[in-house]
Write a protein that holds these residues in place. Structure first.
Motif, mmCIF file in Angstrom:
data_model
loop_
_atom_site.group_PDB
_atom_site.id
_atom_site.type_symbol
_atom_site.label_atom_id
_atom_site.label_comp_id
_atom_site.label_asym_id
_atom_site.label_seq_id
_atom_site.Cartn_x
_atom_site.Cartn_y
_atom_site.Cartn_z
ATOM 1 N N MET A 1 -9.072 -4.315 -6.719
ATOM 2 C CA MET A 1 -8.011 -4.207 -5.725
ATOM 3 C C MET A 1 -7.833 -2.742 -5.333
ATOM 4 S SD MET A 1 -4.048 -5.593 -5.884
ATOM 5 C CE MET A 1 -3.446 -4.401 -7.075
ATOM 6 N N THR A 2 -7.675 -2.493 -4.035
ATOM 7 C CA THR A 2 -7.409 -1.135 -3.585
ATOM 8 C C THR A 2 -6.029 -0.692 -4.047
ATOM 9 O OG1 THR A 2 -6.598 -2.004 -1.475
ATOM 10 C CG2 THR A 2 -8.915 -1.354 -1.580
ATOM 11 N N GLN A 3 -5.768 0.597 -4.020
ATOM 12 C CA GLN A 3 -4.529 1.148 -4.566
ATOM 13 C C GLN A 3 -3.333 0.806 -3.684
ATOM 14 O OE1 GLN A 3 -3.976 2.597 -7.419
ATOM 15 N NE2 GLN A 3 -1.811 3.015 -7.013
ATOM 16 N N PRO A 4 -2.324 0.121 -4.204
ATOM 17 C CA PRO A 4 -1.105 -0.153 -3.432
ATOM 18 C C PRO A 4 -0.400 1.149 -3.069
ATOM 19 C CG PRO A 4 -1.265 -1.603 -5.334
ATOM 20 C CD PRO A 4 -2.317 -0.557 -5.515
ATOM 21 N N HIS A 5 0.222 1.146 -1.908
ATOM 22 C CA HIS A 5 0.833 2.385 -1.401
ATOM 23 C C HIS A 5 2.247 2.180 -0.881
ATOM 24 C CE1 HIS A 5 0.907 6.376 0.487
ATOM 25 N NE2 HIS A 5 1.395 5.789 1.580
ATOM 26 N N LEU A 6 2.550 0.987 -0.361
ATOM 27 C CA LEU A 6 3.797 0.775 0.368
ATOM 28 C C LEU A 6 4.359 -0.610 0.043
ATOM 29 C CD1 LEU A 6 5.662 1.840 2.833
ATOM 30 C CD2 LEU A 6 4.200 0.353 4.247
ATOM 31 N N ILE A 7 5.681 -0.679 -0.042
ATOM 32 C CA ILE A 7 6.374 -1.968 -0.140
ATOM 33 C C ILE A 7 7.092 -2.213 1.183
ATOM 34 C CG2 ILE A 7 8.243 -3.232 -1.268
ATOM 35 C CD1 ILE A 7 7.560 -1.634 -3.829
ATOM 36 N N ALA A 8 6.883 -3.396 1.755
ATOM 37 C CA ALA A 8 7.541 -3.779 2.999
ATOM 38 C C ALA A 8 8.342 -5.050 2.736
ATOM 39 C CB ALA A 8 6.514 -4.016 4.102
ATOM 40 N N ILE A 9 9.592 -5.068 3.212
ATOM 41 C CA ILE A 9 10.484 -6.196 2.929
ATOM 42 C C ILE A 9 11.111 -6.705 4.225
ATOM 43 C CG2 ILE A 9 12.489 -6.998 1.636
ATOM 44 C CD1 ILE A 9 12.070 -4.634 -0.277
ATOM 45 N N ASP A 10 10.943 -7.992 4.469
ATOM 46 C CA ASP A 10 11.611 -8.687 5.568
ATOM 47 C C ASP A 10 12.836 -9.367 4.954
ATOM 48 O OD1 ASP A 10 12.376 -10.093 7.789
ATOM 49 O OD2 ASP A 10 10.568 -11.319 7.929
ATOM 50 N N TRP A 11 14.017 -8.782 5.176
ATOM 51 C CA TRP A 11 15.222 -9.156 4.419
ATOM 52 C C TRP A 11 16.204 -9.874 5.347
ATOM 53 C CZ3 TRP A 11 16.499 -5.483 -0.097
ATOM 54 C CH2 TRP A 11 17.386 -6.097 -0.995
ATOM 55 N N GLY A 12 16.293 -11.189 5.177
ATOM 56 C CA GLY A 12 17.123 -11.984 6.065
ATOM 57 C C GLY A 12 18.449 -12.405 5.456
ATOM 58 N N THR A 13 19.062 -13.403 6.077
ATOM 59 C CA THR A 13 20.371 -13.877 5.647
ATOM 60 C C THR A 13 20.284 -14.708 4.372
ATOM 61 O OG1 THR A 13 21.154 -13.916 7.937
ATOM 62 C CG2 THR A 13 22.388 -15.221 6.341
ATOM 63 N N SER A 14 19.333 -15.641 4.331
ATOM 64 C CA SER A 14 19.251 -16.570 3.209
ATOM 65 C C SER A 14 18.108 -16.275 2.247
ATOM 66 C CB SER A 14 19.118 -18.008 3.731
ATOM 67 O OG SER A 14 17.956 -18.138 4.542
ATOM 68 N N SER A 15 17.171 -15.445 2.631
ATOM 69 C CA SER A 15 16.017 -15.167 1.774
ATOM 70 C C SER A 15 15.399 -13.835 2.173
ATOM 71 C CB SER A 15 14.979 -16.282 1.903
ATOM 72 O OG SER A 15 14.480 -16.353 3.232
ATOM 73 N N LEU A 16 14.394 -13.404 1.408
ATOM 74 C CA LEU A 16 13.631 -12.215 1.764
ATOM 75 C C LEU A 16 12.190 -12.397 1.308
ATOM 76 C CD1 LEU A 16 14.210 -9.291 -0.735
ATOM 77 C CD2 LEU A 16 15.356 -11.470 -1.030
ATOM 78 N N ARG A 17 11.299 -11.644 1.953
ATOM 79 C CA ARG A 17 9.885 -11.654 1.593
ATOM 80 C C ARG A 17 9.417 -10.213 1.425
ATOM 81 N NH1 ARG A 17 6.414 -15.472 5.486
ATOM 82 N NH2 ARG A 17 4.878 -15.123 3.839
ATOM 83 N N GLY A 18 8.683 -9.981 0.352
ATOM 84 C CA GLY A 18 8.166 -8.654 0.082
ATOM 85 C C GLY A 18 6.647 -8.635 0.178
ATOM 86 N N PHE A 19 6.110 -7.510 0.661
ATOM 87 C CA PHE A 19 4.670 -7.359 0.842
ATOM 88 C C PHE A 19 4.228 -6.056 0.186
ATOM 89 C CE2 PHE A 19 6.597 -9.529 4.420
ATOM 90 C CZ PHE A 19 5.851 -10.703 4.510
ATOM 91 N N LEU A 20 3.233 -6.144 -0.652
ATOM 92 C CA LEU A 20 2.616 -4.966 -1.255
ATOM 93 C C LEU A 20 1.397 -4.616 -0.416
ATOM 94 C CD1 LEU A 20 2.681 -3.021 -3.716
ATOM 95 C CD2 LEU A 20 1.089 -4.609 -4.848
ATOM 96 N N ILE A 21 1.365 -3.403 0.139
ATOM 97 C CA ILE A 21 0.368 -3.029 1.147
ATOM 98 C C ILE A 21 -0.319 -1.736 0.719
ATOM 99 C CG2 ILE A 21 0.032 -2.458 3.593
ATOM 100 C CD1 ILE A 21 2.604 -3.966 4.209
ATOM 101 N N ASP A 22 -1.618 -1.663 0.974
ATOM 102 C CA ASP A 22 -2.322 -0.419 0.645
ATOM 103 C C ASP A 22 -2.201 0.586 1.784
ATOM 104 O OD1 ASP A 22 -4.268 -0.958 2.591
ATOM 105 O OD2 ASP A 22 -5.875 -1.341 1.163
ATOM 106 N N ASN A 23 -2.769 1.769 1.610
ATOM 107 C CA ASN A 23 -2.612 2.856 2.557
ATOM 108 C C ASN A 23 -3.310 2.602 3.889
ATOM 109 O OD1 ASN A 23 -1.451 5.384 3.136
ATOM 110 N ND2 ASN A 23 -3.408 6.416 2.785
ATOM 111 N N GLY A 24 -4.229 1.647 3.903
ATOM 112 C CA GLY A 24 -4.913 1.315 5.148
ATOM 113 C C GLY A 24 -4.346 0.094 5.837
ATOM 114 N N GLY A 25 -3.331 -0.530 5.249
ATOM 115 C CA GLY A 25 -2.678 -1.658 5.909
ATOM 116 C C GLY A 25 -3.057 -3.017 5.388
#
Length: 327
Positions: A1-25
């Motif tokens: 696995m390539t090196q993780p670099h960024l956490i992205a979170i789509d944070w809504g009213t009833s739930s949220l989703r998190g994404f672990l993303i590397d430096n290239g996307g």
């Protein structure tokens, strides 16, 4: 696995989703949580911090991640920190200029994207929060849409957004999903609606298209009358009860599409989102407008990566498009 670099979170009213993303996307891992802003493990700031830790503490500690980006209701007045709406026309650069940075647990700097507001002269104001990042994701996935496109985001409160020169020029909200839910659960029509478990896909599609046809061939102000036909078709046995919900859906969705096309036209329509609802919108727009729209999936992670790239939080992504890769 390539090196993780960024956490992205789509944070809504009833739930949220998190994404672990590397430096290239590249999306390396995806997680979901029920800790939306109305379902936090504790009240106030502590609740947001606990939800953040529960979602991604191991990502932070294992990979030494310092930056995260988020969008959605987390930036509302009831969110972690209020991040006010920016006025249209606005693009990704505008979002960044009005973003709010929060010191999240474990030493992570969390950047919250603002929502957007549209204040038409002489008209009622409109707002979105979270959809602006989905729109940015369309820019990343399909860069040609930056120049001129119409983006439709189906949901409880659907959005139609006109894009010009890399900015959201204007948009309009339709309470279509909420109206359908209210009609099907809290009116006399609800007594007739039965889940279409025994119906074929063709039967369901035909009933849906009958609703589309009735609405698209109706006159101004006919909506309330058209709704009553759901009752009478069931009352006289002209349509099986199992199909009345599909018929009602066609009537309600058609109202939105007729209005949206009248306001924005029918050229280069992009439908954004996942699941049967978005495919239903794709079919309905084709039925009413004639131009087959292009269906994109969940564009939120791509939009969050573009937002992060614009903020200088990535070094190897495509800084022109913020292109995000999956797999």
């Amino acid at each position: 696995m390539t090196q993780p670099h960024l956490i992205a979170i789509d944070w809504g009213t009833s739930s949220l989703r998190g994404f672990l993303i590397d430096n290239g996307g590249k999306i390396l891992e995806t997680r979901a949580s029920r800790h939306g802003i109305q379902n936090l493990p504790a009240a106030g700031k502590e609740g947001f911090e606990q939800a953040f830790i529960a979602l991604c503490a191991d990502w932070v500690t294992q990979y030494k991640i310092l930056n995260a980006v988020t969008c959605g209701m987390v930036g509302s007045a009831q969110g972690w920190v209020e991040t006010p709406y920016v006025a249209c026309p606005a693009g990704t650069d505008t979002l960044l200029a009005h973003a709010t940075a929060v010191e999240a647990p474990l030493g992570v700097r969390l950047l919250i994207a603002p929502g957007m507001k549209y204040l038409p002269e002489g008209g009622a104001p409109d707002v979105m929060r979270g959809e602006e990042i989905q729109i940015a994701g369309v820019f990343a996935i399909a860069p040609e849409t930056r120049h001129d496109a119409l983006i439709v985001l189906p949901g409880t409160h659907s959005k139609w957004a006109r894009i010009r020169d890399g900015q959201v020029e204007s948009f309009c909200t339709y309470m279509t999903g909420e109206i359908y839910d209210a009609l099907s659960r809290h009116t006399i029509l609800s007594r007739l609606l039965v889940a279409p478990n025994t119906c074929s896909d063709d039967e369901r599609r035909s009933a849906f298209e009958q609703g589309l046809s009735l609405a698209s061939n109706g006159g101004t102000g006919d909506f309330a009358h058209q709704l009553f036909s759901v009752r009478t078709l069931g009352l006289f046995g002209h349509m099986p009860q199992e199909l009345l919900g599909e018929y009602l859906s066609g009537i309600v969705i058609a109202q939105e599409i007729i209005s949206g096309i009248a306001k924005f036209g029918a050229d280069d329509i992009r439908v954004v989102g996942e699941g049967p609802l978005c495919r239903r919108y794709q079919d309905a727009i084709r039925f009413i407008g004639g131009t087959p729209p292009i269906l994109h999936g969940n564009t939120a992670p791509a939009g969050l990566f573009l937002f992060a790239t614009t903020a200088g939080l990535t070094s190897q992504g495509d800084h022109e498009t913020g292109q995000l890769r999956t797999g």
